[in-house]
Design a protein around this motif. Structure first.
Motif, PDB file in Angstrom:
ATOM      1  N   ASN A 287     -54.330  38.184 -36.801  1.00 16.48           N
ATOM      2  CA  ASN A 287     -53.597  36.914 -36.786  1.00 16.48           C
ATOM      3  C   ASN A 287     -53.001  36.596 -38.151  1.00 16.48           C
ATOM      4  OD1 ASN A 287     -54.579  36.724 -34.195  1.00 16.48           O
ATOM      5  ND2 ASN A 287     -54.967  34.538 -34.346  1.00 16.48           N
ATOM      6  N   GLY A 288     -53.729  36.920 -39.218  1.00 21.97           N
ATOM      7  CA  GLY A 288     -53.202  36.645 -40.554  1.00 21.97           C
ATOM      8  C   GLY A 288     -51.905  37.387 -40.799  1.00 21.97           C
ATOM      9  N   ALA A 289     -51.751  38.543 -40.156  1.00 23.46           N
ATOM     10  CA  ALA A 289     -50.547  39.375 -40.323  1.00 23.46           C
ATOM     11  C   ALA A 289     -49.663  39.315 -39.084  1.00 23.46           C
ATOM     12  CB  ALA A 289     -50.962  40.820 -40.595  1.00 23.46           C
ATOM     13  N   GLY A 379     -59.621  44.225 -47.430  1.00 19.04           N
ATOM     14  CA  GLY A 379     -58.663  43.394 -48.155  1.00 19.04           C
ATOM     15  C   GLY A 379     -57.367  43.265 -47.359  1.00 19.04           C
ATOM     16  N   CYS A 380     -56.377  42.602 -47.969  1.00 15.61           N
ATOM     17  CA  CYS A 380     -55.141  42.317 -47.244  1.00 15.61           C
ATOM     18  C   CYS A 380     -54.335  43.590 -46.972  1.00 15.61           C
ATOM     19  CB  CYS A 380     -54.295  41.304 -48.007  1.00 15.61           C
ATOM     20  SG  CYS A 380     -53.056  40.501 -46.985  1.00 15.61           S
ATOM     21  N   GLN A 381     -54.531  44.642 -47.771  1.00 18.68           N
ATOM     22  CA  GLN A 381     -53.847  45.907 -47.487  1.00 18.68           C
ATOM     23  C   GLN A 381     -54.143  46.349 -46.049  1.00 18.68           C
ATOM     24  OE1 GLN A 381     -55.452  49.153 -49.803  1.00 18.68           O
ATOM     25  NE2 GLN A 381     -57.568  48.672 -49.265  1.00 18.68           N
ATOM     26  N   GLU A 383     -54.740  44.401 -43.459  1.00 12.02           N
ATOM     27  CA  GLU A 383     -54.098  43.522 -42.468  1.00 12.02           C
ATOM     28  C   GLU A 383     -52.576  43.578 -42.593  1.00 12.02           C
ATOM     29  OE1 GLU A 383     -55.315  39.580 -41.721  1.00 12.02           O
ATOM     30  OE2 GLU A 383     -57.448  40.015 -41.811  1.00 12.02           O
ATOM     31  N   VAL A 384     -52.079  43.058 -43.699  1.00  9.05           N
ATOM     32  CA  VAL A 384     -50.627  42.980 -43.870  1.00  9.05           C
ATOM     33  C   VAL A 384     -50.033  44.381 -44.080  1.00  9.05           C
ATOM     34  CG1 VAL A 384     -48.854  42.192 -45.503  1.00  9.05           C
ATOM     35  CG2 VAL A 384     -50.503  40.576 -44.571  1.00  9.05           C
ATOM     36  N   GLY A 385     -50.740  45.235 -44.799  1.00  9.19           N
ATOM     37  CA  GLY A 385     -50.248  46.612 -44.998  1.00  9.19           C
ATOM     38  C   GLY A 385     -50.121  47.345 -43.676  1.00  9.19           C
ATOM     39  N   LEU A 420     -53.807  45.651 -52.103  1.00  9.19           N
ATOM     40  CA  LEU A 420     -53.538  44.222 -51.910  1.00  9.19           C
ATOM     41  C   LEU A 420     -54.819  43.498 -51.480  1.00  9.19           C
ATOM     42  CD1 LEU A 420     -51.122  42.203 -51.930  1.00  9.19           C
ATOM     43  CD2 LEU A 420     -50.945  42.600 -49.474  1.00  9.19           C
ATOM     44  N   THR A 421     -55.146  42.456 -52.216  1.00  8.15           N
ATOM     45  CA  THR A 421     -56.419  41.751 -51.986  1.00  8.15           C
ATOM     46  C   THR A 421     -56.256  40.604 -50.989  1.00  8.15           C
ATOM     47  OG1 THR A 421     -55.945  40.295 -53.843  1.00  8.15           O
ATOM     48  CG2 THR A 421     -57.265  42.258 -54.301  1.00  8.15           C
ATOM     49  N   CYS A 422     -57.362  40.180 -50.469  1.00 10.56           N
ATOM     50  CA  CYS A 422     -57.400  39.028 -49.553  1.00 10.56           C
ATOM     51  C   CYS A 422     -58.099  37.877 -50.278  1.00 10.56           C
ATOM     52  CB  CYS A 422     -58.167  39.400 -48.287  1.00 10.56           C
ATOM     53  SG  CYS A 422     -58.539  37.981 -47.234  1.00 10.56           S
ATOM     54  N   ILE A 431     -52.140  30.120 -47.679  1.00 12.65           N
ATOM     55  CA  ILE A 431     -51.705  30.628 -48.986  1.00 12.65           C
ATOM     56  C   ILE A 431     -52.667  31.753 -49.394  1.00 12.65           C
ATOM     57  CG2 ILE A 431     -51.293  30.081 -51.418  1.00 12.65           C
ATOM     58  CD1 ILE A 431     -51.043  27.126 -50.574  1.00 12.65           C
ATOM     59  N   PRO A 432     -52.192  32.953 -49.563  1.00  9.02           N
ATOM     60  CA  PRO A 432     -50.809  33.439 -49.616  1.00  9.02           C
ATOM     61  C   PRO A 432     -50.283  33.964 -48.289  1.00  9.02           C
ATOM     62  CG  PRO A 432     -52.275  35.207 -50.259  1.00  9.02           C
ATOM     63  CD  PRO A 432     -53.155  34.039 -49.920  1.00  9.02           C
ATOM     64  N   CYS A 433     -51.043  33.826 -47.221  1.00 12.51           N
ATOM     65  CA  CYS A 433     -50.794  34.580 -45.987  1.00 12.51           C
ATOM     66  C   CYS A 433     -49.398  34.358 -45.393  1.00 12.51           C
ATOM     67  CB  CYS A 433     -51.860  34.211 -44.963  1.00 12.51           C
ATOM     68  SG  CYS A 433     -53.506  34.040 -45.691  1.00 12.51           S
ATOM     69  N   ILE A 434     -48.958  33.107 -45.329  1.00 10.86           N
ATOM     70  CA  ILE A 434     -47.714  32.822 -44.595  1.00 10.86           C
ATOM     71  C   ILE A 434     -46.516  33.492 -45.271  1.00 10.86           C
ATOM     72  CG2 ILE A 434     -46.170  30.972 -43.854  1.00 10.86           C
ATOM     73  CD1 ILE A 434     -48.684  29.165 -43.631  1.00 10.86           C
ATOM     74  N   GLU A 435     -46.350  33.231 -46.558  1.00 13.81           N
ATOM     75  CA  GLU A 435     -45.242  33.848 -47.293  1.00 13.81           C
ATOM     76  C   GLU A 435     -45.367  35.366 -47.317  1.00 13.81           C
ATOM     77  OE1 GLU A 435     -44.931  32.630 -51.413  1.00 13.81           O
ATOM     78  OE2 GLU A 435     -43.862  30.842 -50.742  1.00 13.81           O
ATOM     79  N   ARG A 436     -46.588  35.829 -47.418  1.00 15.06           N
ATOM     80  CA  ARG A 436     -46.823  37.274 -47.521  1.00 15.06           C
ATOM     81  C   ARG A 436     -46.276  38.003 -46.300  1.00 15.06           C
ATOM     82  NH1 ARG A 436     -52.448  39.016 -49.869  1.00 15.06           N
ATOM     83  NH2 ARG A 436     -51.382  38.228 -51.717  1.00 15.06           N
ATOM     84  N   ASN A 437     -46.325  37.359 -45.148  1.00 13.44           N
ATOM     85  CA  ASN A 437     -45.775  37.976 -43.935  1.00 13.44           C
ATOM     86  C   ASN A 437     -44.260  38.117 -44.031  1.00 13.44           C
ATOM     87  OD1 ASN A 437     -47.637  38.129 -41.109  1.00 13.44           O
ATOM     88  ND2 ASN A 437     -48.580  37.174 -42.894  1.00 13.44           N
ATOM     89  N   LYS A 481     -62.274  40.204 -50.465  1.00 13.56           N
ATOM     90  CA  LYS A 481     -62.264  40.605 -49.065  1.00 13.56           C
ATOM     91  C   LYS A 481     -62.648  39.422 -48.172  1.00 13.56           C
ATOM     92  CE  LYS A 481     -64.547  44.679 -49.807  1.00 13.56           C
ATOM     93  NZ  LYS A 481     -64.985  46.064 -49.561  1.00 13.56           N
ATOM     94  N   GLU A 482     -61.737  38.487 -48.085  1.00 13.97           N
ATOM     95  CA  GLU A 482     -61.853  37.334 -47.190  1.00 13.97           C
ATOM     96  C   GLU A 482     -63.120  36.514 -47.416  1.00 13.97           C
ATOM     97  OE1 GLU A 482     -60.437  38.538 -43.385  1.00 13.97           O
ATOM     98  OE2 GLU A 482     -60.011  36.502 -42.753  1.00 13.97           O
ATOM     99  N   THR A 483     -63.475  36.356 -48.684  1.00 13.63           N
ATOM    100  CA  THR A 483     -64.603  35.489 -48.998  1.00 13.63           C
ATOM    101  C   THR A 483     -64.149  34.239 -49.754  1.00 13.63           C
ATOM    102  OG1 THR A 483     -64.960  36.734 -51.035  1.00 13.63           O
ATOM    103  CG2 THR A 483     -66.279  37.384 -49.120  1.00 13.63           C
TER     104      THR A 483
HETATM  105  S1  SF4 Z   1     -54.745  37.156 -47.575  1.00 11.73           S
HETATM  106 FE1  SF4 Z   1     -54.411  36.087 -45.601  1.00 11.73          FE
HETATM  107  S2  SF4 Z   1     -53.174  37.529 -44.376  1.00 11.73           S
HETATM  108 FE2  SF4 Z   1     -54.085  38.714 -46.053  1.00 11.73          FE
HETATM  109  S3  SF4 Z   1     -55.987  39.522 -45.161  1.00 11.73           S
HETATM  110 FE3  SF4 Z   1     -56.505  37.602 -46.219  1.00 11.73          FE
HETATM  111  S4  SF4 Z   1     -56.438  36.013 -44.613  1.00 11.73           S
HETATM  112 FE4  SF4 Z   1     -55.346  37.853 -43.804  1.00 11.73          FE
END
Ligand code: SF4
Length: 495
Positions: A287-289, A379-381, A383-385, A420-422, A431-437, A481-483
């Protein structure tokens, strides 16, 4: 066990804001409630509790985890529940009010029956939770531990497979074996994925299911483009997609040229703003990505599809001849009235979207099997990666790219997200998820452009970056990592 994961599992229609922290825990609670019913235990239960460990304990409140657990225990599923019924289900729970377990049995429940234990990390996965059911004397009727392993997938402790995992006729373990399989069979990546899906459902059902995913994705884009105001959660983040839509429409209505690149960003913001507000979202692969794939697909649908596809062998903005490229999937004749050009174009666009989604599925399966699609794990790599790579591969496929160009596009997209970290501010997926997408959507388009300009030969393979992502995820500090214990989460002052 093949790496392949069904498109209908990878792209599940659920609710925001998080696949691992909202959708997964809700599914775990539903599974727990069902086990009570099927095990004939429900009548003995007088009380239920839930312990949220690791990342679920650390950022669960911001991600709506306890609300999702309450809804799941009531038997509500993410695919069908009214998102409004989940939002604040837990915070509004008055102490002592019975909870209708599995939608059937009233049991005692209070807010404090959900506990948060961020420092407890179970070996199975950073996202862990234990549900317990008690009888009248306070004895344990049963208990289960679940891991929310990313993308809404869950695994019950003691089982090797994710709940719902299946076997498929076309098996591959990595990108190299996927490409070998394509070479041996003469199938494209999308055709191979389609054959896997059709081993479990009819051709018509698969096509209809993919269309339903696209309808939900495009519906989410539209909803987000027309919703303003502040996002929930206390950061007072203002929604921007609708403002940008108005600006772009004003430019276009004045007769200026279209601005596809700016729409691309607006599409992504729209989805992630819907996600952040707990709306109806398609997990893609999390969902974050969730904004990247719909944004890139919508960009193709709106600005590229009719430039070549479905109109004979016309030339696309990239110069490729791709007029017949869509005949692979849904090659069956489309029932459209003679001479209805718009209906023909629409049917071809839908075929393109099916190809896009199937290609992205085959690629996303690789990240899930060989690294991770969970921010709490990699980390975010992860999800978004992963989402960026899936979108880049999907776009390359609908632009007529070869199997190796598709692999190249996915590799480029992932390579530049490594590390890329979460670090979501306030534990919210804002933040930062929305713009990051939005940024990742444009990276996906760039990756596809670069791959389409080449011949598919390249230095770093997709398998190399998947393995690098896995290793980087292991090395990455838990803070990232999402903490919400590091990065932006500790450097941005919450108002
Ligand atoms: S920074 Fe946001 S989009 Fe990236 S992994 Fe974390 S919660 Fe998901």
């Amino acid at each position: 066990m093949s790496a392949y994961v069904s498109a209908f599992d990878l792209f599940s229609i659920g609710i925001g804001p998080s696949s691992s922290h909202t959708v997964g825990p809700m599914r775990a609670a539903v599974d727990f409630a069902r086990r009570l019913v099927h095990g004939d235990l429900l009548s003995r239960v007088e009380r239920v509790t839930c312990s949220l460990y690791g990342s679920l304990g650390a950022t669960g409140i911001g991600h709506g985890t306890p609300d999702a657990v309450v809804a799941g225990l009531r038997g509500q599923e993410p695919e069908t529940v009214d998102p409004g019924a989940v939002r604040e289900a837990w915070v509004r729970y008055p102490a002592g009010e019975p909870l209708l377990l599995a939608g059937a049995r009233p049991v005692a429940f209070a807010k404090d029956d959900i506990t948060f234990e961020p420092r407890t990390r179970l070996p199975g996965h950073p996202n862990a939770m234990t549900l317990r059911a008690f009888d009248e004397a306070g004895g344990i009727v049963t208990q289960e531990t679940y891991y929310s392993v990313g993308g809404g997938f869950i695994r019950r402790d003691g089982e090797d497979r994710a709940v719902g995992a299946a076997e498929y006729p076309y098996r591959y373990d990595d990108a190299a074996s996927l490409m070998r399989l394509c070479d041996e069979t003469g199938l494209t990546i999308a055709e191979l994925a389609r054959a896997n899906e059709e081993s479990r459902a009819s051709e018509a059902e698969v096509a209809a299911g993919l269309d339903a995913i696209w309808n939900a994705m495009s519906g989410c884009v539209e909803a987000g483009l027309h919703e303003g105001g502040l996002l929930p959660g206390g950061l007072r983040v203002r929604r921007r997609a609708s403002v940008i839509r108005e600006q772009l429409e004003a430019v276009e209505n004045d007769g200026h040229r279209e601005l596809p690149g700016e729409w691309l960003g607006a599409f992504a913001l729209a989805v992630n703003e819907e996600n952040a507000s707990g709306g109806r979202v398609v997990t893609a692969p999390t969902n974050g990505a969730a904004g990247i794939l719909p944004a890139v697909a919508m960009y193709w649908w709106r600005f590229l599809a009719d430039s070549g596809l479905g109109r004979g062998n016309a030339v696309t903005p990239y110069g490729e001849l791709v007029g017949s490229a869509l005949l692979g999937f849904g090659g069956e004749p489309t029932e459209v009235p003679d001479g209805d050009e718009e209906a023909v174009a629409d049917a071809n666009r839908r075929r393109g979207i099916r190809r896009f989604l199937l290609t992205a599925t085959a690629l996303g399966s690789l990240f899930k099997a060989n690294a991770s699609i969970s921010g709490a794990e990699g980390g975010c790599q992860a999800e978004v990666g992963s989402a960026c790579a899936m979108a880049a591969g999907g776009l390359t496929a609908v632009m007529g790219g070869t199997t190796r160009q598709i692999e190249n596009a996915a590799e480029i997209a992932m390579e530049h997200h490594l590390g890329l970290t979460c670090d979501p501010v306030g534990g919210l997926v804002q933040i930062p998820c929305i713009e990051r997408n939005a940024i990742a959507a444009s990276t996906a388009v760039t990756a596809a452009r670069l791959a389409l300009r080449g011949d598919g030969q390249h230095f770093v393979s997709l398998d190399m970056v998947v393995e690098t992502m896995r290793q980087t995820g292991i090395d990455m500090s838990t803070k990232y990592k999402e903490t919400s214990e590091g990065g932006l989460a500790v450097n941005v002052i919450e108002c």
